[in-house]
Write a protein that holds these residues in place. Structure first.
Motif, PDB file in Angstrom:
ATOM      1  N   ALA A 135       2.665   7.713   8.407  1.00  0.00           N
ATOM      2  CA  ALA A 135       1.508   6.815   8.459  1.00  0.00           C
ATOM      3  C   ALA A 135       0.214   7.610   8.476  1.00  0.00           C
ATOM      4  CB  ALA A 135       1.598   5.924   9.690  1.00  0.00           C
TER       5      ALA A 135
ATOM      6  N   ILE B 288       2.336  -3.139   8.606  1.00  0.00           N
ATOM      7  CA  ILE B 288       3.496  -2.413   8.090  1.00  0.00           C
ATOM      8  C   ILE B 288       4.751  -3.251   8.353  1.00  0.00           C
ATOM      9  CG2 ILE B 288       4.913  -0.341   8.338  1.00  0.00           C
ATOM     10  CD1 ILE B 288       2.377   1.164   9.151  1.00  0.00           C
TER      11      ILE B 288
ATOM     12  N   MET C 168      -1.433   3.616   4.726  1.00  0.00           N
ATOM     13  CA  MET C 168      -0.541   3.425   5.868  1.00  0.00           C
ATOM     14  C   MET C 168      -1.263   3.664   7.200  1.00  0.00           C
ATOM     15  SD  MET C 168       2.629   2.530   5.055  1.00  0.00           S
ATOM     16  CE  MET C 168       3.783   3.231   6.229  1.00  0.00           C
TER      17      MET C 168
END
Length: 769
Positions: free
Chosen positions: A69, A105, A233
């Motif tokens: 991420a 996510i 992300m």
């Protein structure tokens, strides 16, 4: 530290269920990974299917699945643990993506989907290399039926891929969703789906239209996303509810599901909690949808935004004493002590009493009496006046609903008062006679130094409204002189000079049971303005005869109402049966509209409620005892690591009234050796394993398994008490029926996993049997 770890909600839920030995190894894994993700012992490798997902070794058998991420503002690598799996359950077809609606996510695991669905969608799962053990013998070819195959119709008929994409279903699951043909396949898909996908598919599967799902589920969860969001992300991680993995991870996992309650809010809930409202706002929803959770998080959010100080500018209130204790306990786990000290937590009658004590000279306070005792005094008045036109119950209702409810001080006020919904019409001479009787009644109470709770609330409301009037008048005078000092205009008391509204923010839980006087008092306690009143309610759970239109008591919620439709507590099977209890009745929305349970659903599944007909009371108690013993055996079954769960407080028996509660407790203890605890306003009394209480006492509580006994016609509703109104006062008769119906609805929705309802003789007409 060379890496920062976060824990995805599904991964945390998986860890809760694992043996303590696996959890201990997971702690060690996290410590090592944070120090050095590339350490050889972790064997960090990407999966072939989705380059965003890596797998790393926890031990010889278990793997952590992680997604990169990006890096934080401090340059530290960020990793999200999306799952913890046995190595045989790791497939290359796992995927991670950013939802196009929520920007969060999402982790998708096709391994939870039935093989038949995968085959129809043309998908085959490939085990990851270290998940392959001994060679698996080829599956024999199936025997081909000579007859032509019948193609089953898709369950989501009428839905297209574009529809599902628009509603927010994860891309990896769209084709699968369109391939399912049975309810079982849908349940399998929902069980492993990301949260928004699961809600959308549940709504569509329950018969909601695409437009209804978009309005009720998708739109409330949507957020504005920047171009290129699907590859960012790091930003998506900030929008995703996760637990940061630190040295306290052991405590996180030890708290179990309660940790999830504290940390995770559904996007719809989070928007309600974090929004700034210009005026009063309300959240509604069926049982278990998280109204109380939202209210508590709202209090925490308001407390965190307070300027430094030592007062208590926030009030959290609800209807009963035991609910207040529960709110205080939950808030203690959510807010740090410094902020908790700035929150006033009182039930509504306690609040009214504090106002009365402040405005009453020592020794002049009136003692409170129950409604039953007040009714006896009213009957004495009627007997003395030889009055037979109206019974005591009718007059008491008229007094509470109309005279006290509208704060009518004179006979002329009563002549002009509206009596909407009261049923029985009254002409002017009848009103005059009733006013005289009620005047005699109140004089009798005053002479005894007594008052009812409703009287106390009405007096407290008048004191607070007068206080608010003085504050408003002083503010108007100050504005009239250009904002100057009013020291020369005030009286000599410093109290007037420093008079302020008691609170800056008020949050009300279980608001549907408050009376008009309660609302007038609360409205006067807080200055009108931003975030002044936040209200959580469900009129389907109203168990007292107090219907209030908020706009008539100075509280305007128009345009600032939100509705929650997803239950986090009760299974869909229980919800379906509970909804049938109140089907056909009309419910208000605390304003001028109506409220429904449309779209109300759960992602949880379990056994259907059990309906048990019995020969007589003895048979009903005997069968109940057998069920309780079976439940206890199941609850105390040792887990994989040998842990035995304490069954205390997990099982409960719900009854219609206090007399029946005592009878059930005595029979279970003396005849069947089952220990019990009676639910009172102060909580459970006694140390027994099985909690027993009335439907009123079950309000706001929840239990893993619940048995409702004595659900007979004549008890639900109490025919002997209300049948006289069927001809003399039909509207009151309907109100009494609705109260009984609501009580049963509340009782059925307290069950989390298992619900059992029994009766002897004829079943209650409210039961869907």
């Amino acid at each position: 530290m060379t890496a920062r770890l976060s824990l995805y909600q599904k991964a945390e839920n998986e860890l809760y269920k694992m043996d303590s030995s696996v959890k201990t190894k997971f702690y060690d894994f996290c410590h090592q990974f944070r120090l050095n993700p590339d350490h050889p012992s972790l064997d960090l490798k990407p999966l072939k299917g989705d380059g965003r997902i890596y797998r790393a070794k926890i031990d010889r058998s278990y793997r952590a699945l992680l997604a990169r991420a990006g890096s934080g503002a401090d340059g530290v690598q960020q990793w999200l643990i999306v799952a913890v799996r046995h190595r045989k359950d790791v497939y290359e077809e796992l995927s991670v993506a950013i939802n196009r609606i929520t920007g969060e996510i999402e982790f998708v695991d096709l391994g939870v989907v039935g093989q038949s669905v995968l085959q129809r969608a043309g998908l085959q799962l490939t085990p990851s290399p270290d998940g392959q053990g001994e060679p698996v013998a080829p599956t024999p070819a199936p025997v081909v039926d000579e007859q032509p195959a019948v193609t089953a119709e898709p369950l989501l008929v009428g839905c297209t891929a574009e529809h599902l994409r628009r509603l927010g279903v994860a891309d990896a699951l769209i084709d699968l969703a369109l391939s399912i043909t049975t309810e079982d396949e849908l349940d399998q898909l929902i069980a492993g789906a990301p949260r928004l996908t699961a809600e959308v598919l549940t709504g569509l599967g329950s018969g909601m239209s695409v437009d209804e799902v978009e309005r009720e589920i998708t739109q409330p969860a949507s957020t504005e996303l920047e171009p290129g969001f699907e590859n960012d992300m790091a930003t998506a991680l900030t929008r995703t509810a996760v637990t940061t993995v630190d040295d306290d991870i052991r405590n996180v996992l030890a708290e179990g599901d309660f940790r999830a309650w504290k940390v995770y809010l559904h996007p719809t809930q989070r928007k309600i909690v974090e929004r700034d409202y210009g005026n009063p706002a309300r959240v509604s929803g069926g049982p278990g949808t998280g109204k109380t959770i939202v209210a508590l998080h709202r209090v925490a959010r308001l407390a965190a935004a307070l300027p430094p100080g030592h007062g208590k500018p926030i009030l959290l209130t609800t209807y009963t004493k035991n609910l207040t204790a529960d709110l205080r306990s939950r808030l203690t786990s959510l807010v740090d002590p410094a902020l908790l000290s700035r929150i006033d937590i009182k039930h509504i009658d306690q609040l009214a009493q504090s106002v009365l004590n402040e405005n009453t000279a020592p020794g002049a306070q009136r003692s409170l009496i129950s409604d039953d005792r007040a009714l006896d005094i009213l009957r004495e008045v009627l007997f003395e006046h030889d009055e037979k036109r109206w019974d005591a119950e009718f007059l008491f209702d008229e007094w509470e609903q109309i005279v006290l409810g509208q704060s009518l001080a004179t006979r002329q006020d009563y002549f002009k008062a509206r009596r909407a919904g009261m049923g029985r019409a009254l002409n002017r001479p009848e009103r005059a006679a009733i006013w005289k009787l009620l005047d005699q009644f109140t004089l009798r109470l005053n002479g005894l130094g007594r008052e009812t709770w409703a009287q106390a609330a009405e007096r407290a409301a008048r004191y607070e409204m007068e206080r608010a009037r003085k504050i408003q008048a002083r503010a108007a005078r100050k504005e009239a002189i250009g904002g100057g000092d009013l020291i020369h205009f005030d009286d000599n008391s410093s109290a007037m000079r420093y008079l302020r509204h008691r609170y800056r923010h008020i949050v009300v839980d279980e608001a549907q049971d408050l009376s008009p006087a309660h609302w007038k008092m609360l409205r006067a306690m807080v200055a009108p303005g931003a975030n002044d009143l936040f209200i959580a309610s469900d009129t389907h759970q109203r168990i007292y005869d107090r219907q209030v239109t908020l706009s008539t008591v100075g509280i305007n919620i128009r345009g600032r109402s939100s509705k929650l439709t997803l239950s986090y507590r009760t299974t869909q099977e229980i919800l379906h049966q509970a909804a049938r209890v109140v089907r056909g009745a009309t419910y208000d929305d605390l304003d001028d509209g109506t409220d429904t349970l449309d779209g109300y659903h759960s992602l949880l599944h379990g056994p259907s409620p059990e309906y048990v007909t019995c020969a007589d009371w003895t048979d009903e108690i005997t069968q109940l005892a057998e069920a309780l013993k079976q439940w206890r055996a199941e609850i105390t079954q040792p887990t994989g690591d040998g842990t035995v769960r304490d069954p205390s407080g997990t099982m409960a028996v719900c009854v219609a009234d206090g007399e029946m509660a005592g009878r059930v407790a005595t029979d279970l203890e003396t005849k069947h050796g089952i220990t019990t605890a009676i639910l009172t306003k102060d909580g459970p009394q006694g140390g027994g394993e099985v909690h027993i209480g009335t439907m009123h006492r079950f309000k706001g509580l929840e239990f893993q398994r619940i048995a409702i006994v004595g659900a007979c016609d004549g008890i639900l509703p109490r025919t002997a008490l209300i049948e006289k109104y069927e001809t003399t006062d039909p509207k009151r008769y309907e109100r009494e029926l609705k109260k009984s119906r609501n009580q049963l609805f509340v009782a059925t929705t307290r069950a989390r996993d298992t619900l059992r309802i029994s009766w002897h003789g004829k079943p209650s007409p409210f039961l869907p049997v």
